[in-house]
Design an enzyme around this catalytic site. Structure first.
Site, PDB file in Angstrom:
ATOM      1  N   GLY A 277       0.820  -1.212   0.000  1.00  0.00           N
ATOM      2  CA  GLY A 277       0.000   0.000   0.000  1.00  0.00           C
ATOM      3  C   GLY A 277       0.850   1.255   0.000  1.00  0.00           C
ATOM      4  O   GLY A 277       0.669   2.134   0.840  1.00  0.00           O
TER       5      GLY A 277
ATOM      6  N   SER B 109       1.210   3.391  -2.670  1.00  0.00           N
ATOM      7  CA  SER B 109       0.814   4.379  -3.690  1.00  0.00           C
ATOM      8  C   SER B 109       0.422   5.697  -3.042  1.00  0.00           C
ATOM      9  O   SER B 109       0.480   6.752  -3.668  1.00  0.00           O
ATOM     10  CB  SER B 109      -0.365   3.843  -4.505  1.00  0.00           C
ATOM     11  OG  SER B 109      -1.365   3.317  -3.647  1.00  0.00           O
ATOM     12  N   ARG B 110      -0.009   5.624  -1.774  1.00  0.00           N
ATOM     13  CA  ARG B 110      -0.528   6.831  -1.099  1.00  0.00           C
ATOM     14  C   ARG B 110      -0.133   6.803   0.384  1.00  0.00           C
ATOM     15  O   ARG B 110       0.293   5.779   0.902  1.00  0.00           O
ATOM     16  CB  ARG B 110      -2.061   6.852  -1.193  1.00  0.00           C
ATOM     17  CG  ARG B 110      -2.579   6.915  -2.601  1.00  0.00           C
ATOM     18  CD  ARG B 110      -4.099   7.017  -2.642  1.00  0.00           C
ATOM     19  NE  ARG B 110      -4.758   5.735  -2.447  1.00  0.00           N
ATOM     20  CZ  ARG B 110      -5.630   5.475  -1.481  1.00  0.00           C
ATOM     21  NH1 ARG B 110      -5.949   6.414  -0.611  1.00  0.00           N
ATOM     22  NH2 ARG B 110      -6.192   4.285  -1.364  1.00  0.00           N
TER      23      ARG B 110
ATOM     24  N   ASP C 229      -3.419  -7.315  -4.633  1.00  0.00           N
ATOM     25  CA  ASP C 229      -4.342  -7.150  -3.505  1.00  0.00           C
ATOM     26  C   ASP C 229      -3.805  -8.038  -2.379  1.00  0.00           C
ATOM     27  O   ASP C 229      -3.728  -9.259  -2.532  1.00  0.00           O
ATOM     28  CB  ASP C 229      -5.738  -7.602  -3.960  1.00  0.00           C
ATOM     29  CG  ASP C 229      -6.757  -7.577  -2.841  1.00  0.00           C
ATOM     30  OD1 ASP C 229      -6.369  -7.425  -1.662  1.00  0.00           O
ATOM     31  OD2 ASP C 229      -7.954  -7.730  -3.148  1.00  0.00           O
ATOM     32  N   VAL C 230      -3.414  -7.435  -1.269  1.00  0.00           N
ATOM     33  CA  VAL C 230      -2.777  -8.229  -0.206  1.00  0.00           C
ATOM     34  C   VAL C 230      -3.728  -9.262   0.407  1.00  0.00           C
ATOM     35  O   VAL C 230      -3.288 -10.184   1.089  1.00  0.00           O
ATOM     36  CB  VAL C 230      -2.168  -7.346   0.917  1.00  0.00           C
ATOM     37  CG1 VAL C 230      -1.020  -6.505   0.399  1.00  0.00           C
ATOM     38  CG2 VAL C 230      -3.231  -6.491   1.611  1.00  0.00           C
TER      39      VAL C 230
ATOM     40  N   ASN D 123       1.853  -2.346   5.436  1.00  0.00           N
ATOM     41  CA  ASN D 123       1.191  -1.057   5.662  1.00  0.00           C
ATOM     42  C   ASN D 123      -0.225  -1.006   5.082  1.00  0.00           C
ATOM     43  O   ASN D 123      -1.084  -0.300   5.607  1.00  0.00           O
ATOM     44  CB  ASN D 123       2.056   0.048   5.035  1.00  0.00           C
ATOM     45  CG  ASN D 123       1.296   1.344   4.878  1.00  0.00           C
ATOM     46  OD1 ASN D 123       1.094   2.082   5.852  1.00  0.00           O
ATOM     47  ND2 ASN D 123       0.827   1.625   3.667  1.00  0.00           N
TER      48      ASN D 123
ATOM     49  N   SER E 239      -2.388   0.336  14.793  1.00  0.00           N
ATOM     50  CA  SER E 239      -3.073   1.623  15.000  1.00  0.00           C
ATOM     51  C   SER E 239      -3.241   1.858  16.494  1.00  0.00           C
ATOM     52  O   SER E 239      -3.411   0.906  17.273  1.00  0.00           O
ATOM     53  CB  SER E 239      -4.452   1.590  14.349  1.00  0.00           C
ATOM     54  OG  SER E 239      -5.208   2.717  14.763  1.00  0.00           O
TER      55      SER E 239
ATOM     56  N   TYR F  93     -12.671  -2.012  13.259  1.00  0.00           N
ATOM     57  CA  TYR F  93     -11.305  -1.690  12.809  1.00  0.00           C
ATOM     58  C   TYR F  93     -10.304  -1.987  13.926  1.00  0.00           C
ATOM     59  O   TYR F  93      -9.250  -2.595  13.688  1.00  0.00           O
ATOM     60  CB  TYR F  93     -11.257  -0.216  12.428  1.00  0.00           C
ATOM     61  CG  TYR F  93      -9.895   0.330  12.048  1.00  0.00           C
ATOM     62  CD1 TYR F  93      -9.362   0.127  10.780  1.00  0.00           C
ATOM     63  CD2 TYR F  93      -9.147   1.085  12.954  1.00  0.00           C
ATOM     64  CE1 TYR F  93      -8.125   0.668  10.422  1.00  0.00           C
ATOM     65  CE2 TYR F  93      -7.917   1.623  12.611  1.00  0.00           C
ATOM     66  CZ  TYR F  93      -7.415   1.413  11.343  1.00  0.00           C
ATOM     67  OH  TYR F  93      -6.172   1.939  11.000  1.00  0.00           O
TER      68      TYR F  93
ATOM     69  N   LYS G 259      -6.778  -4.321  14.158  1.00  0.00           N
ATOM     70  CA  LYS G 259      -5.453  -3.799  14.480  1.00  0.00           C
ATOM     71  C   LYS G 259      -4.877  -4.454  15.738  1.00  0.00           C
ATOM     72  O   LYS G 259      -3.665  -4.604  15.874  1.00  0.00           O
ATOM     73  CB  LYS G 259      -5.504  -2.274  14.601  1.00  0.00           C
ATOM     74  CG  LYS G 259      -5.776  -1.589  13.258  1.00  0.00           C
ATOM     75  CD  LYS G 259      -4.679  -1.926  12.227  1.00  0.00           C
ATOM     76  CE  LYS G 259      -4.819  -1.162  10.935  1.00  0.00           C
ATOM     77  NZ  LYS G 259      -3.723  -1.432   9.984  1.00  0.00           N
TER      78      LYS G 259
END
Ligand code: NAP
Length: 264
Positions: A13, A15-16, A64-65, A91, A147, A161, A165
């Site tokens: 991940g 790219s951003r 796609d992980v 990440n 996180s 979420y 994490k």
């Protein structure tokens, strides 16, 4: 001397956001970098171009992980291209909100399932496949991006979420335990709110400003993170300076003061 010279790194991940900052930071420190992405091909290629423009080496790989076959192909391509893997940064991650009472079953359970696939299975898939190559060299660094929510940062609607994490933190400890004898260190970072698309998506500029202000007030340092703050902690864990550190979590949250109390 550059801290990661002659090292090969995969940043999922990248790219951003935090991944992008990490890929660029690693490249500046001499690593050859696989810039992984799922959808944002143009952005991933832009990161590769930026790395090459500073004289570094990088490739963009779409995988796609949460898809084991795609992960296997990515790892094979990296090994064929660069001759091995030294560093893996798990990440890539997604976030869906879901409050315990107000969200629909689809929002709560559907969101959890999607996040479980990417945030948890993705970490397992990439780590297991990369470790198979790291053991041959008796060297490896795996850094997982967890996180602050996974250790109890108090924020409504983040339960599904946070569950994923917390699982990432347990994966970190268990993999550190099993892989240490092969010279593989496994650690994690837990970012607090960080200004990326994940934090700003779906918000107006005014709402983003308000969110930054309210989050800043909740940290001792009076600010929220930018992606570079997180990338710097990841770089430390990837470097030789962290050679005697494994199974640990570094919380990069500016000293947030609003965690769930221990009495809960
Ligand atoms: P972001 O700006 O939304 O970027 C997410 C990155 O993950 C993108 O490069 C995206 O690729 C990639 N990605 C998403 N799903 C993927 C998949 N299935 N396979 C491969 N790549 C995938 O997010 P971010 O804020 O930088 O978050 C990075 C990590 O930090 C995540 O694990 C997140 O949970 C964690 N984190 C973020 C914050 C925060 O406040 N921002 C706080 C704590 C933890 P595409 O561009 O191709 O979609």
């Amino acid at each position: 001397m550059a801290r990661l010279s002659n090292k090969v790194a995969i940043v999922t991940g990248s790219s951003r956001g935090i991944g992008r900052a990490t890929a660029l930071t690693f490249a500046r420190e001499g690593a050859k970098v696989c810039v992984n992405y799922a959808r944002s091909r143009d952005k991933a290629e832009e990161v590769v171009r930026e790395i090459k423009s500073m004289g570094g080496e990088a490739i963009a790989i779409k995988a796609d992980v949460s898809n084991l076959e795609e992960v296997k192909k990515m790892i094979e391509t990296v090994v064929e291209t660069f001759g091995g893997i030294d560093i893996l940064v798990n990440n890539a991650g997604i976030m869906y909100r879901g409050t315990v009472l107000e969200s629909s079953d689809e929002e709560f359970y559907g969101g959890l399932e999607k996040m479980w696939n990417v945030n948890v299975k993705g970490v397992l898939y990439c780590s297991r496949e990369a470790a198979k190559h790291m053991v041959k060299k008796r060297y490896g660094r795996i850094i997982n991006v967890a996180s602050a929510l996974g250790i109890g940062l108090a924020h409504m609607g983040s339960t599904p979420y946070a569950i994923t994490k917390m699982a990432v933190i347990m994966i970190t400890k268990r993999f550190a335990f099993e892989l240490g004898k092969y010279g593989i260190n496994v650690n994690a970072v837990a970012p607090g709110p960080t200004i990326t698309d994940m934090m700003t998506a779906g918000k107006s500029p005014e709402e983003v400003k308000k969110s930054i202000e309210s989050n800043s007030k909740k940290s001792i340092l009076g600010r929220v993170a930018d992606p570079q703050d997180i990338a710097d902690a990841i770089l430390f864990l990837a470097s030789d300076e962290a050679k005697h550190i494994t199974g640990q979590l570094i919380v990069v949250d500016g000293g947030r003061m609003d965690y769930l109390p221990h009495s809960i």
